[in-house]
Structure formats: structure tokens, C-alpha cells
Scaffold this motif. Structure first.
Motif, PDB file in Angstrom:
ATOM      1  N   HIS A 153       0.896  -1.203   0.151  1.00 47.11           N
ATOM      2  CA  HIS A 153       0.033  -0.134   0.064  1.00 47.11           C
ATOM      3  C   HIS A 153       0.788   1.267  -0.225  1.00 47.11           C
ATOM      4  O   HIS A 153       1.864   1.474   0.989  1.00 47.11           O
ATOM      5  N   TRP A 155       1.200   5.040   1.079  1.00 46.42           N
ATOM      6  CA  TRP A 155       0.558   5.745   2.111  1.00 46.42           C
ATOM      7  C   TRP A 155       0.597   7.298   1.465  1.00 46.42           C
ATOM      8  O   TRP A 155       1.747   7.849   1.338  1.00 46.42           O
ATOM      9  N   ARG A 156      -0.446   7.727   1.550  1.00 45.37           N
ATOM     10  CA  ARG A 156      -0.630   9.241   1.182  1.00 45.37           C
ATOM     11  C   ARG A 156      -0.672  10.128   2.134  1.00 45.37           C
ATOM     12  O   ARG A 156      -1.602   9.816   3.226  1.00 45.37           O
ATOM     13  N   CYS A 179      -5.996  11.288   1.602  1.00 44.67           N
ATOM     14  CA  CYS A 179      -4.908  10.945   2.512  1.00 44.67           C
ATOM     15  C   CYS A 179      -5.246   9.852   3.339  1.00 44.67           C
ATOM     16  O   CYS A 179      -6.364   9.624   3.718  1.00 44.67           O
ATOM     17  N   ASP A 180      -4.049   9.087   3.687  1.00 45.65           N
ATOM     18  CA  ASP A 180      -4.335   7.714   4.603  1.00 45.65           C
ATOM     19  C   ASP A 180      -3.865   8.396   6.030  1.00 45.65           C
ATOM     20  O   ASP A 180      -4.147   7.851   6.927  1.00 45.65           O
ATOM     21  N   CYS A 210      -9.137   9.128   8.362  1.00 47.24           N
ATOM     22  CA  CYS A 210      -7.785   8.826   8.359  1.00 47.24           C
ATOM     23  C   CYS A 210      -6.940   8.841   9.387  1.00 47.24           C
ATOM     24  O   CYS A 210      -7.651   9.302  10.295  1.00 47.24           O
ATOM     25  N   TYR A 211      -5.744   8.227   9.454  1.00 48.77           N
ATOM     26  CA  TYR A 211      -4.955   8.359  10.848  1.00 48.77           C
ATOM     27  C   TYR A 211      -4.402  10.003  10.763  1.00 48.77           C
ATOM     28  O   TYR A 211      -4.337  10.592   9.837  1.00 48.77           O
ATOM     29  N   PRO A 236      -8.515   6.238  12.019  1.00 51.44           N
ATOM     30  CA  PRO A 236      -9.723   6.741  11.349  1.00 51.44           C
ATOM     31  C   PRO A 236     -11.013   6.813  11.933  1.00 51.44           C
ATOM     32  O   PRO A 236     -12.112   7.369  11.378  1.00 51.44           O
ATOM     33  N   THR A 257      -3.804  -0.986   7.308  1.00 47.36           N
ATOM     34  CA  THR A 257      -4.667  -0.681   5.877  1.00 47.36           C
ATOM     35  C   THR A 257      -5.897  -1.299   6.218  1.00 47.36           C
ATOM     36  O   THR A 257      -7.013  -0.701   5.638  1.00 47.36           O
ATOM     37  N   LEU A 260      -8.358   1.181   8.130  1.00 45.19           N
ATOM     38  CA  LEU A 260      -8.559   2.223   7.231  1.00 45.19           C
ATOM     39  C   LEU A 260      -9.717   1.756   6.277  1.00 45.19           C
ATOM     40  O   LEU A 260     -10.737   2.497   6.023  1.00 45.19           O
ATOM     41  N   ARG A 264     -13.777   3.156   6.016  1.00 42.22           N
ATOM     42  CA  ARG A 264     -14.263   3.966   4.927  1.00 42.22           C
ATOM     43  C   ARG A 264     -15.411   3.002   3.973  1.00 42.22           C
ATOM     44  O   ARG A 264     -16.312   3.528   3.491  1.00 42.22           O
TER      45      ARG A 264
END
Length: 277
Positions: A153, A155-156, A179-180, A210-211, A236, A257, A260, A264
């Protein structure tokens, strides 16, 4: 991915602060952190606002940026360098700037604080202490995010600094694409932190699913200022998964992940937005 948010009680000694930051970064890396974030003004908190003008560094030059790049390279980590005074074309103004370094010590992102803090803080005896970052800082204007590539993954990570936390429109801009993780290096005053810090951090995590990691200044500083601390990592769903109230140290957490994606998927609020772009 394991992350670490560093809490400091920064002094007026740049060299002392850099040495302490290096020690805390090393501690975080030894604990397995792959991404480490320092607090706002980690390298210097002076006795007067204008003190930072003499320390302003041109981009990619100077001892503060040199330490950050070297630490990222030495520990093979992603390092969010809190904030530092970055030189501008106006000798009377500096940027309050976050610079991010990759595992080879390369600069991968730069964010200039957009919202500048102004507040009259009540003091004992009925007086007040005035804060006005606009006296010496030049505000930025552009939201910035960067990617941490991973096999499973990418991460943004969105960037913000302290007072930005009060402006949800910045974080909405950072969520395109989502964003993550959002970083909020900070030096909240004791008064505003006690009232609003946790509330705002958890709200940003919940509304953006998100975190959020918020490395902070936390204690009584050499210049007499007291900062709130409470370095925090929030998941999140708005749950606090790591916290240190005051004093120097690190807060560790594992980004998940699956967590997250589950939040969502079960409550697809990011797809339900009707206003804005």
C-alpha cells in the motif's frame, strides 16, 4: 507501517535541540518506526519572535536541514522535519516550513504553514500574553501531500502545521485524492491546547477517515512559554491509539490498512460529500 511522533521541550539552543532531536529520532528508529515526525519549531524557540530571523536557512542549506537529511539517511526512514525557519526574499519574514526527507536523505516535500496564529492568552493577574506569527512569518498558500511507497500500500501523507488544525477546508483540499495519514507538527499553547487540542485532532481524523499524527511541544520552555504537549496519534474512527501528555519522548503506533479500509467501507462518508470540489 509503524510511525513515531516525537514530543520535545525545545530550548533557545539550536545545537542542543538538534542533538536532542537526533537522539529521539534514533530511539524511534530503533523501536521500528519507518516514518518519524518532529514537532513545530523543534530546532529553536527563542525569547522573541524576531530571534528566528537570524537562523533562517535557504532551501537545502544549513545545519537544521543538514541534520534532518542525515538522520533520515542514517536510519533509512521517512522523516517529517517538524517546522523550521526557511529564508524568503524578505529579510524581515521567514517561512514556518515543514521539509520531508526520504530514506536516502533526499528532500521529498516542502510545506509552508498557511494559517498564522494570533491570540491574546490570559495570564495570572488579569493580563495577557500576545502571540502574532504574522510579525515575522510569511504564510504559505498551497496544500502539500506526499507518498510513502510500500509493497502492499502506498501511504498518502498530508502536511499541516499547528494552527492549520482549526481550518477544516485545508484538510478537505488534502483529501483529493484521500490521504491515509495527516501530520500536524505543533506547539499549541497550554490554554488553547487544554481547550481544543484533542477535540480538533479527533475531528480531523473522523471527518477525513484517516490517521492523524500530531507531534507536539510539551512542557515549560527556557523562554518561559508553556506548551500543551499531548502528542497524539488518532485512528480513522477517532480513537486515540497513542499519547504522551508532557515531557520529551516518542509515541508509536502501527498504521493498519485493513482498519482504514473497513472504516471507509462501512461508512463511505467521503463519497457522500455534496458541497465543494
Amino acid at each position: 507501517m509503524k510511525i513515531a511522533a516525537v514530543q520535545m521541550v525545545t530550548s533557545c539552543s539550536v545545537q542542543g535541540n538538534l542533538e536532542r532531536a537526533q537522539e529521539l529520532i534514533a530511539e524511534a528508529a530503533a523501536a521500528g518506526a519507518e516514518l518519524v515526525a518532529l514537532p513545530e519549531n523543534f530546532a529553536f524557540m527563542g525569547r522573541a519572535d524576531r530571534d528566528k530571523l537570524a537562523l533562517a536557512e535557504p532551501l537545502d542549506q544549513g545545519p537544521i536541514q543538514g541534520m534532518l537529511s542525515g538522520a533520515a539517511r542514517a536510519h533509512r526512514i521517512w522523516l517529517i522535519g517538524g517546522s523550521l525557519p526557511l529564508a524568503t526574499d524578505d529579510p524581515e519574514r521567514v517561512g514556518n516550513t515543514t521539509i520531508v526527507y526520504g530514506p536516502r536523505g533526499e528532500r521529498v516535500a516542502r510545506y509552508d504553514k498557511i494559517h498564522l496564529f494570533r491570540y491574546d492568552e490570559p495570564t495570572v493577574g488579569g493580563g495577557s500574553r500576545a502571540y502574532d506569527e504574522g510579525v515575522v512569518l510569511r504564510a504559505g498558500s498551497r496544500p502539500v501531500a506526499f507518498a510513502v511507497p510500500r509493497d502492499e500500500h502506498d501511504w498518502r501523507v498530508g502536511l499541516s502545521i499547528c494552527y492549520d488544525l482549526r481550518f477544516p477546508e485545508l484538510y478537505r483540499a488534502l483529501m483529493q485524492p484521500p490521504c491515509d495519514l495527516i501530520a500536524v507538527p505543533s506547539a499549541f499553547t497550554y490554554t488553547t491546547g487544554r481547550a481544543h487540542w484533542e477535540l480538533l485532532l479527533r475531528a480531523r481524523a473522523v471527518e477525513n477517515q484517516c490517521y492523524v499524527m500530531a507531534p507536539a511541544q510539551g512542557g515549560v520552555h527556557e523562554n518561559g512559554r508553556r506548551t500543551w504537549g499531548h502528542t497524539m496519534i488518532v485512528d480513522p474512527w477517532g480513537e486515540v491509539v497513542g499519547l504522551q501528555d508532557e515531557g520529551e519522548g516518542i509515541v508509536l503506533a502501527e498504521l493498519d490498512t485493513a482498519r482504514l479500509a473497513d472504516v471507509r467501507a462501512r461508512l463511505p462518508a467521503l463519497g457522500h460529500r455534496c458541497l465543494g470540489t
